[in-house]
Design a protein around this motif. Structure first.
Motif, PDB file in Angstrom:
ATOM      1  N   ARG A 175      17.694   9.312   9.802  1.00 17.82           N
ATOM      2  CA  ARG A 175      17.838   9.720   8.338  1.00 17.82           C
ATOM      3  C   ARG A 175      18.261   8.638   7.529  1.00 17.82           C
ATOM      4  NH1 ARG A 175      20.317  15.512   6.593  1.00 17.82           N
ATOM      5  NH2 ARG A 175      22.234  14.814   7.831  1.00 17.82           N
ATOM      6  N   ARG A 176      19.265   7.878   8.164  1.00 21.47           N
ATOM      7  CA  ARG A 176      19.969   6.831   7.343  1.00 21.47           C
ATOM      8  C   ARG A 176      18.851   5.770   6.689  1.00 21.47           C
ATOM      9  NH1 ARG A 176      22.676   1.949   8.359  1.00 21.47           N
ATOM     10  NH2 ARG A 176      22.645   2.197  10.487  1.00 21.47           N
ATOM     11  N   TYR A 177      17.979   5.507   7.720  1.00 23.40           N
ATOM     12  CA  TYR A 177      16.769   4.538   7.485  1.00 23.40           C
ATOM     13  C   TYR A 177      15.851   4.970   6.641  1.00 23.40           C
ATOM     14  CZ  TYR A 177      19.478   0.807  10.290  1.00 23.40           C
ATOM     15  OH  TYR A 177      20.328   0.041  10.935  1.00 23.40           O
ATOM     16  N   TRP A 178      15.335   6.083   7.079  1.00 22.96           N
ATOM     17  CA  TRP A 178      14.156   6.537   6.440  1.00 22.96           C
ATOM     18  C   TRP A 178      14.209   7.741   5.670  1.00 22.96           C
ATOM     19  CZ3 TRP A 178      10.441   3.410   7.543  1.00 22.96           C
ATOM     20  CH2 TRP A 178      10.445   2.533   8.427  1.00 22.96           C
ATOM     21  N   GLY A 179      15.538   8.393   5.206  1.00 18.31           N
ATOM     22  CA  GLY A 179      15.636   9.320   4.381  1.00 18.31           C
ATOM     23  C   GLY A 179      15.233  10.874   4.757  1.00 18.31           C
ATOM     24  N   HIS A 180      14.983  10.989   5.789  1.00 14.71           N
ATOM     25  CA  HIS A 180      14.713  12.318   6.384  1.00 14.71           C
ATOM     26  C   HIS A 180      15.037  12.604   7.738  1.00 14.71           C
ATOM     27  CE1 HIS A 180      11.765  13.579   3.131  1.00 14.71           C
ATOM     28  NE2 HIS A 180      11.337  12.328   3.061  1.00 14.71           N
TER      29      HIS A 180
ATOM     30  N   GLU B  57       0.686  -1.227   0.069  1.00 15.90           N
ATOM     31  CA  GLU B  57      -0.013  -0.070  -0.180  1.00 15.90           C
ATOM     32  C   GLU B  57       0.718   1.403   0.040  1.00 15.90           C
ATOM     33  OE1 GLU B  57      -3.367  -0.011   2.761  1.00 15.90           O
ATOM     34  OE2 GLU B  57      -2.967  -2.164   3.127  1.00 15.90           O
ATOM     35  N   GLY B  58       1.937   1.265   0.338  1.00 19.03           N
ATOM     36  CA  GLY B  58       2.804   2.474   0.678  1.00 19.03           C
ATOM     37  C   GLY B  58       2.626   3.111   1.764  1.00 19.03           C
ATOM     38  N   ALA B  59       3.297   4.221   2.320  1.00 19.85           N
ATOM     39  CA  ALA B  59       3.065   4.776   3.440  1.00 19.85           C
ATOM     40  C   ALA B  59       3.835   6.235   3.264  1.00 19.85           C
ATOM     41  CB  ALA B  59       3.504   4.072   4.471  1.00 19.85           C
ATOM     42  N   PRO B  60       3.258   7.362   2.898  1.00 23.28           N
ATOM     43  CA  PRO B  60       3.722   8.443   2.783  1.00 23.28           C
ATOM     44  C   PRO B  60       4.350   9.230   4.278  1.00 23.28           C
ATOM     45  CG  PRO B  60       1.713   8.796   2.517  1.00 23.28           C
ATOM     46  CD  PRO B  60       1.555   7.478   2.642  1.00 23.28           C
ATOM     47  N   ILE B  61       3.756   8.765   5.346  1.00 28.70           N
ATOM     48  CA  ILE B  61       4.216   9.503   6.630  1.00 28.70           C
ATOM     49  C   ILE B  61       4.554   8.009   7.626  1.00 28.70           C
ATOM     50  CG2 ILE B  61       3.373  10.547   8.763  1.00 28.70           C
ATOM     51  CD1 ILE B  61       1.428  12.153   6.927  1.00 28.70           C
ATOM     52  N   ILE B  62       5.773   8.348   8.211  1.00 29.94           N
ATOM     53  CA  ILE B  62       6.465   7.233   9.124  1.00 29.94           C
ATOM     54  C   ILE B  62       6.264   7.855  10.515  1.00 29.94           C
ATOM     55  CG2 ILE B  62       8.207   5.742   9.640  1.00 29.94           C
ATOM     56  CD1 ILE B  62       7.274   5.679   6.618  1.00 29.94           C
ATOM     57  N   ALA B  63       5.786   7.447  11.428  1.00 28.17           N
ATOM     58  CA  ALA B  63       5.551   8.144  12.918  1.00 28.17           C
ATOM     59  C   ALA B  63       6.111   7.060  14.004  1.00 28.17           C
ATOM     60  CB  ALA B  63       4.315   8.797  12.894  1.00 28.17           C
ATOM     61  N   SER B  64       6.781   7.330  14.927  1.00 26.09           N
ATOM     62  CA  SER B  64       6.897   6.593  16.049  1.00 26.09           C
ATOM     63  C   SER B  64       7.944   7.286  17.148  1.00 26.09           C
ATOM     64  CB  SER B  64       7.392   5.145  15.878  1.00 26.09           C
ATOM     65  OG  SER B  64       6.900   4.247  16.587  1.00 26.09           O
ATOM     66  N   LEU B  65       8.188   6.563  18.134  1.00 23.91           N
ATOM     67  CA  LEU B  65       9.237   6.829  19.062  1.00 23.91           C
ATOM     68  C   LEU B  65      10.498   6.938  18.124  1.00 23.91           C
ATOM     69  CD1 LEU B  65       8.489   5.133  22.535  1.00 23.91           C
ATOM     70  CD2 LEU B  65       8.800   7.364  22.160  1.00 23.91           C
ATOM     71  N   GLY B  66      11.421   7.961  18.528  1.00 26.89           N
ATOM     72  CA  GLY B  66      12.572   8.151  17.848  1.00 26.89           C
ATOM     73  C   GLY B  66      13.303   6.636  18.004  1.00 26.89           C
ATOM     74  N   SER B  67      13.671   6.096  19.114  1.00 20.15           N
ATOM     75  CA  SER B  67      14.274   4.656  19.245  1.00 20.15           C
ATOM     76  C   SER B  67      13.637   3.794  18.480  1.00 20.15           C
ATOM     77  CB  SER B  67      14.552   4.209  20.667  1.00 20.15           C
ATOM     78  OG  SER B  67      13.067   4.245  21.500  1.00 20.15           O
ATOM     79  N   VAL B  68      12.174   3.711  18.402  1.00 20.22           N
ATOM     80  CA  VAL B  68      11.527   2.638  17.820  1.00 20.22           C
ATOM     81  C   VAL B  68      11.679   2.633  16.410  1.00 20.22           C
ATOM     82  CG1 VAL B  68       8.974   1.790  17.101  1.00 20.22           C
ATOM     83  CG2 VAL B  68       9.765   2.271  19.808  1.00 20.22           C
ATOM     84  N   LEU B  69      11.770   4.172  15.634  1.00 21.93           N
ATOM     85  CA  LEU B  69      12.142   4.309  14.234  1.00 21.93           C
ATOM     86  C   LEU B  69      13.249   3.421  14.014  1.00 21.93           C
ATOM     87  CD1 LEU B  69      10.855   7.799  13.569  1.00 21.93           C
ATOM     88  CD2 LEU B  69       9.811   5.747  12.816  1.00 21.93           C
ATOM     89  N   VAL B  70      14.439   3.592  14.702  1.00 17.40           N
ATOM     90  CA  VAL B  70      15.419   2.894  14.531  1.00 17.40           C
ATOM     91  C   VAL B  70      15.538   1.752  14.657  1.00 17.40           C
ATOM     92  CG1 VAL B  70      18.059   2.855  15.236  1.00 17.40           C
ATOM     93  CG2 VAL B  70      17.054   4.912  15.228  1.00 17.40           C
ATOM     94  N   LYS B  71      14.704   1.062  15.597  1.00 15.36           N
ATOM     95  CA  LYS B  71      14.602  -0.448  15.559  1.00 15.36           C
ATOM     96  C   LYS B  71      13.802  -0.947  14.270  1.00 15.36           C
ATOM     97  CE  LYS B  71      15.345  -1.428  20.495  1.00 15.36           C
ATOM     98  NZ  LYS B  71      16.519  -2.072  20.465  1.00 15.36           N
ATOM     99  N   MET B  72      12.793  -0.062  13.974  1.00 13.97           N
ATOM    100  CA  MET B  72      11.875  -0.623  12.881  1.00 13.97           C
ATOM    101  C   MET B  72      12.891  -0.707  11.598  1.00 13.97           C
ATOM    102  SD  MET B  72       8.169   1.480  13.466  1.00 13.97           S
ATOM    103  CE  MET B  72       7.627   1.099  11.613  1.00 13.97           C
ATOM    104  N   GLY B  73      13.794   0.603  11.353  1.00 15.43           N
ATOM    105  CA  GLY B  73      14.505   0.376  10.355  1.00 15.43           C
ATOM    106  C   GLY B  73      15.523  -0.730  10.217  1.00 15.43           C
ATOM    107  N   GLU B  74      15.948  -1.135  11.266  1.00 19.45           N
ATOM    108  CA  GLU B  74      16.977  -2.196  11.466  1.00 19.45           C
ATOM    109  C   GLU B  74      16.226  -3.375  11.319  1.00 19.45           C
ATOM    110  OE1 GLU B  74      18.347  -1.991  15.801  1.00 19.45           O
ATOM    111  OE2 GLU B  74      19.987  -0.716  15.137  1.00 19.45           O
ATOM    112  N   GLY B  75      14.960  -3.632  11.746  1.00 15.91           N
ATOM    113  CA  GLY B  75      14.279  -5.064  11.612  1.00 15.91           C
ATOM    114  C   GLY B  75      13.814  -5.023  10.017  1.00 15.91           C
TER     115      GLY B  75
ATOM    116  N   ALA C 119       7.048  12.478   5.108  1.00 15.61           N
ATOM    117  CA  ALA C 119       7.579  12.878   6.515  1.00 15.61           C
ATOM    118  C   ALA C 119       7.916  11.779   7.389  1.00 15.61           C
ATOM    119  CB  ALA C 119       6.259  13.935   7.338  1.00 15.61           C
ATOM    120  N   VAL C 120       8.758  12.089   8.431  1.00 16.89           N
ATOM    121  CA  VAL C 120       9.168  11.227   9.186  1.00 16.89           C
ATOM    122  C   VAL C 120       8.894  11.919  10.601  1.00 16.89           C
ATOM    123  CG1 VAL C 120      10.871   9.780  10.356  1.00 16.89           C
ATOM    124  CG2 VAL C 120      10.578   9.885   7.890  1.00 16.89           C
TER     125      VAL C 120
END
Length: 447
Positions: free
Chosen positions: A281-286, A200-218, A265-266
């Motif tokens: 920024r490395r994982y999500w581009g922003h 489906e895609g997702a134009p907005i990414i949102a979560s706790l900062g540490s969770v965004l990193v863990k999501m990116g790693e996962g 947006a992130v």
């Protein structure tokens, strides 16, 4: 208020901006006028409740100055006997929902959100979404059905309450939906979100900062291990994978989430967002759009579309600030009531502990959140904002004082470990006594 089935996003974007983001145009006098008005309403509302009578004088204060002179500063311990048991008969207004903190130190802090406080909280969440997606003042890039990739806990956590509000009131689609997988772990939710967002895609990414990193790693790990299945025959999935493969090859690295979902947006929140800024920024581009929130107060401050300092929301709570030197006088001296100042008195470059008093019938009065903010400037000329710009600095109760000479906070240790190139799961730092001398002991759980 705007509901999910309204077409207001499309037909009145100027009105949407003004409703949710118009607070950025306030002068300092207008900001303080809103604060005084809402505080007066709050005192009249809670003054006759059992909880209000615990802290307020018989003759209710009629101004902020009288309020600060006659009401003591409070902490959660002053409310625990009522809030831990969710004893609604002591409250001024029946709550819309009860939420609790993440249980720091093994003990939750319960907070009742009244219907009006909930409405204002969701308004602040909508403002975050609008401003994070904007590239200039007045721009509204949201619509009903906009997809938001996130991995947040359900109620009774604050993020779960916000997620429900953004879905029900504004029609935003959360990936994965909050109703799905209520009891599964973080990694399972990340896997499900990965598969849904691939299609489906997702134009907005949102979560706790540490969770965004863990999501990116996962998700980066999941993309490396993904094998071709029948589910991938969907044209959108094939296109997304092919595009991500091409981008990663051109960059000479493996596939990262930003290759699969070029986000508009992130959005990040949490006390460690600044620490993880470059990883996000490395994982999500922003670089992340940041918000300052607390379970006890909701969303208190957000960035403008320029993504610099945070601006406090005048409708969220009545703000006071304890200067750092006053905080030091009160540390370890329970009998000392530190002096507070108001927003016009903040000085750039200085640290302040933030104190909030609730509006809309919620319980906390002159409540010490235990957070330090740093004042960055008196305003943002480029954005046309004439209110102090602040940043979250540290938890006031996490500072380690060394011989009254220097103080170490969590962020400082995080940055030192990352600069040293250490890979770790978690750490703790303690000041301990070795013989007659104090020393710092750092305990690390390696990855």
């Amino acid at each position: 208020m705007f509901r999910a089935n309204d077409t207001v996003w499309e037909r009145d974007r100027e009105g949407v901006w003004q409703k949710y983001c118009g607070f950025l145009d306030n002068s300092l006098d207008a900001f303080m006028g809103i604060q005084e008005h809402l505080l007066g309403e709050q005192l009249r509302l809670v003054g006759q409740s059992p909880l209000g009578r615990r802290f307020l004088p018989v003759r209710l204060p009629t101004t902020g100055k009288q309020f600060r002179e006659t009401v003591p500063l409070t902490t959660y311990e002053d409310y625990r006997d009522i809030l831990d048991g969710q004893r609604e008969e002591f409250l001024a207004v029946k709550p819309h929902a009860w939420i609790h903190t993440s249980g720091r130190g093994g003990a939750f802090r319960w907070v009742p959100y009244t219907p009006m406080a909930y409405e204002r909280f969701v308004d602040a969440g909508a403002a975050c979404m609008i401003l994070a997606s904007a590239t200039e003042k007045g721009e509204v890039n949201l619509s009903s059905g906009t997809r938001v990739l996130c991995n947040i806990p359900r109620m009774p956590y604050l993020s779960g309450l916000l997620g429900e509000g953004l879905h029900d009131r504004l029609g935003l689609r959360l990936i994965p939906p909050l109703d799905d997988l209520p009891d599964t772990d973080f990694h399972k939710k990340t896997e499900v979100a990965f598969k849904m967002a691939l299609r489906e895609g997702a134009p907005i990414i949102a979560s706790l900062g540490s969770v965004l990193v863990k999501m990116g790693e996962g998700m980066a790990e999941h993309s490396r291990k993904t094998r071709f299945t029948r589910d991938m025959l969907h044209p959108a999935v094939l296109w997304r994978l092919a595009r991500a493969y091409a981008r990663s090859r051109l960059a000479g690295r493996g596939i990262l989430p930003k290759d699969l979902w070029p986000a508009r947006a992130v959005i990040a929140w949490g006390m460690d967002t600044d620490i993880f800024r470059e990883d996000i920024r490395r994982y999500w581009g922003h670089l992340p759009y940041e918000a300052y929130a607390a379970s006890e107060g909701g969303i208190l401050a957000i960035q403008s579309w320029l993504r610099r300092g945070l601006t406090l929301l005048p409708y969220a709570a009545y703000y006071e600030f304890i200067p750092e030197n006053e905080w030091l006088k009160a540390r370890g001296n329970d009998s000392y009531q530190p002096r507070t100042v108001l927003l016009p008195d903040l000085e750039p470059g200085k640290l302040y502990e933030i104190v909030i008093s609730h509006f809309y019938g919620m319980p906390f009065l002159r409540y010490r959140l235990g957070h330090f903010i740093r004042v960055l400037s008196r305003g943002d000329d480029e954005a046309g904002i004439h209110l102090p710009q602040v940043a979250f600095h540290a938890r006031a109760d996490d500072l380690i004082d060394i011989a009254n000479f220097t103080r170490i906070d969590e962020g400082t240790v995080h940055r030192a470990l990352r600069m040293a190139g250490l890979r770790y799961e978690d750490w703790t730092l303690r000041k301990e006594k070795t013989g007659d001398s104090p020393s710092l002991h750092l305990y690390i759980e390696p990855r």
